[in-house]
Design a protein around this motif. Sequence first.
Motif, short mmCIF file in Angstrom:
data_model
loop_
_atom_site.label_atom_id
_atom_site.label_comp_id
_atom_site.label_asym_id
_atom_site.label_seq_id
_atom_site.Cartn_x
_atom_site.Cartn_y
_atom_site.Cartn_z
N TRP A 133 -40.98 45.85 -53.22
CA TRP A 133 -40.66 47.07 -52.78
C TRP A 133 -39.54 47.03 -51.82
O TRP A 133 -38.97 48.06 -51.48
N ASP A 134 -39.08 45.70 -51.54
CA ASP A 134 -37.89 45.53 -50.75
C ASP A 134 -37.24 44.06 -50.90
O ASP A 134 -37.92 43.28 -51.81
N ALA A 135 -36.25 43.60 -50.26
CA ALA A 135 -35.60 42.44 -50.61
C ALA A 135 -36.50 41.47 -50.24
O ALA A 135 -36.66 40.52 -50.67
N GLY A 136 -37.27 41.59 -49.25
CA GLY A 136 -38.15 40.46 -48.74
C GLY A 136 -39.24 40.08 -49.76
O GLY A 136 -39.45 39.11 -49.81
N THR A 137 -39.83 41.15 -49.93
CA THR A 137 -40.95 40.74 -50.85
C THR A 137 -40.29 40.45 -52.19
O THR A 137 -41.00 39.60 -53.12
N ALA A 138 -39.17 41.00 -52.81
CA ALA A 138 -38.58 40.18 -53.85
C ALA A 138 -38.18 38.94 -53.75
O ALA A 138 -38.38 37.94 -54.51
N ARG A 139 -37.75 38.43 -52.38
CA ARG A 139 -37.52 36.93 -52.16
C ARG A 139 -38.88 36.01 -52.48
O ARG A 139 -38.99 34.92 -53.10
N ILE A 140 -39.85 36.74 -51.97
CA ILE A 140 -40.98 35.97 -51.88
C ILE A 140 -41.69 35.79 -53.44
O ILE A 140 -42.07 34.66 -54.01
N LEU A 141 -41.68 36.90 -54.08
CA LEU A 141 -41.98 36.83 -55.59
C LEU A 141 -41.09 35.84 -56.47
O LEU A 141 -41.66 35.13 -57.38
N SER A 142 -40.02 36.06 -56.18
CA SER A 142 -39.06 35.23 -56.97
C SER A 142 -39.39 33.81 -56.54
O SER A 142 -39.18 32.82 -57.67
N ALA A 200 -31.39 40.13 -53.71
CA ALA A 200 -32.07 39.20 -53.19
C ALA A 200 -32.76 38.15 -54.13
O ALA A 200 -33.46 37.08 -53.90
N THR A 201 -32.35 38.42 -55.59
CA THR A 201 -32.82 37.40 -56.56
C THR A 201 -32.00 37.24 -57.69
O THR A 201 -31.27 37.96 -57.96
N PRO A 217 -47.59 31.84 -42.04
CA PRO A 217 -46.74 31.01 -41.16
C PRO A 217 -45.37 31.64 -41.09
O PRO A 217 -44.64 31.96 -42.23
N GLY A 218 -44.85 31.79 -39.93
CA GLY A 218 -43.41 32.24 -39.60
C GLY A 218 -42.28 31.16 -40.48
O GLY A 218 -41.29 31.60 -40.91
N GLU A 219 -42.90 29.89 -40.53
CA GLU A 219 -42.03 28.67 -41.05
C GLU A 219 -41.81 29.20 -42.75
O GLU A 219 -40.69 28.95 -43.10
N ALA A 220 -42.89 29.51 -43.24
CA ALA A 220 -42.94 29.68 -44.67
C ALA A 220 -42.09 30.92 -44.82
O ALA A 220 -41.65 31.16 -45.91
N ILE A 221 -42.27 32.02 -44.21
CA ILE A 221 -41.49 33.17 -44.22
C ILE A 221 -39.93 32.93 -44.17
O ILE A 221 -39.00 33.45 -44.78
N ALA A 222 -39.51 32.28 -43.22
CA ALA A 222 -38.27 31.53 -43.12
C ALA A 222 -37.63 31.07 -44.20
O ALA A 222 -36.46 31.29 -44.72
N ARG A 223 -38.49 30.26 -44.82
CA ARG A 223 -38.13 29.59 -46.12
C ARG A 223 -37.89 30.45 -47.40
O ARG A 223 -36.69 30.63 -48.01
N PHE A 224 -38.80 31.73 -47.35
CA PHE A 224 -38.51 32.59 -48.53
C PHE A 224 -37.32 33.27 -48.35
O PHE A 224 -36.68 33.78 -49.14
N THR A 270 -35.35 31.90 -57.21
CA THR A 270 -35.16 32.01 -58.68
C THR A 270 -36.52 31.47 -59.27
O THR A 270 -37.17 30.69 -58.35
N ARG A 271 -36.83 31.45 -60.34
CA ARG A 271 -38.00 30.88 -61.14
C ARG A 271 -37.96 29.29 -60.87
O ARG A 271 -37.36 28.62 -61.04
N ARG A 272 -39.19 28.71 -60.27
CA ARG A 272 -39.32 27.36 -59.99
C ARG A 272 -39.56 26.89 -61.46
O ARG A 272 -40.28 27.19 -62.34
#
Length: 279
Positions: A27-36, A78-79, A263-270, A277-279
């Motif tokens: 629903w936003d750029a941040g969640t798009a980055r995580i799901l991507s 974002a993706t 964790p904040g570190e994981a969020i920072a990586r996303f 992109t797809r792994r």
Amino acid sequence: MPDQTEKYEQFKALHQGESAFVMPNPWDAGTARILSSMGFAALATTSAGYAFSAGRRDSSAALSRQELLANAGEIVAATDLPVSADLEDGFGAPPEACAETIRMACDIGLVGGSIEDATGDPDNPIYEMDTAVDRVRAAAEAARDLPFLLTARAENHLWDRPDLDDTIQRLVAFAEAGADVLYAPGLPNIDAIKAVCRAVDKPVNVVMGLQAPTYSVQELSEAGVRRISVGGSFARAALGALRRAADEVLTTGTFTYAADAMPGEAIARFMSQEKPTRR
């Protein structure tokens, strides 16, 4: 980095597989980055999820075309994955409004989007068949020479009109009018899903997570489904976690919810500036 035409070809090819693929709804750029970053092959916007984030109800009147396209544009940016959009009712009753929405959606980098036959009027919730088909035909004509996959939605079951025969007739007519993908949200059970898939000759999208019953990717694939979305259910799951955390603090004065937080570190990586992109 794939260009828009390459993303369109990737997106189209996903619908031709032997099993269904899952297209989650950020629903936003941040969640798009995580799901991507998690291995999904495509994303779709959610008008419901975006409406909630903007403090509004999910309805066709709650958000303007400009607002929804701006949100979709942020997700596209974002993706590197193909992104399809929930384009509501096309933001206008006339067929040309639907056509213009498709052109505007493609202009911001979207490679797909849906037009629904719901009017937004509780007293007359579904467009008459001929009007609904004309609207899909106009959208399909606008998309014909664009890198854009059109999904047509039959909304009967979301508006207390559980007429499966009419829903199927609409989907068949939408396919004949040029829709590339067909979608009837709210189908009541796997038998109804199978009936829809048997009746049409285009890929079928089914939404999971909005209501019971739910089925696995394997079960839906065996039923003939080719694409699965989650609508606003990921957004509602996130809001549910927020409410549970806040309720714990208010009622018990404890903060154990933090053990399940990302964790904040994981969020920072996303959230790195490089497009995931797809792994």
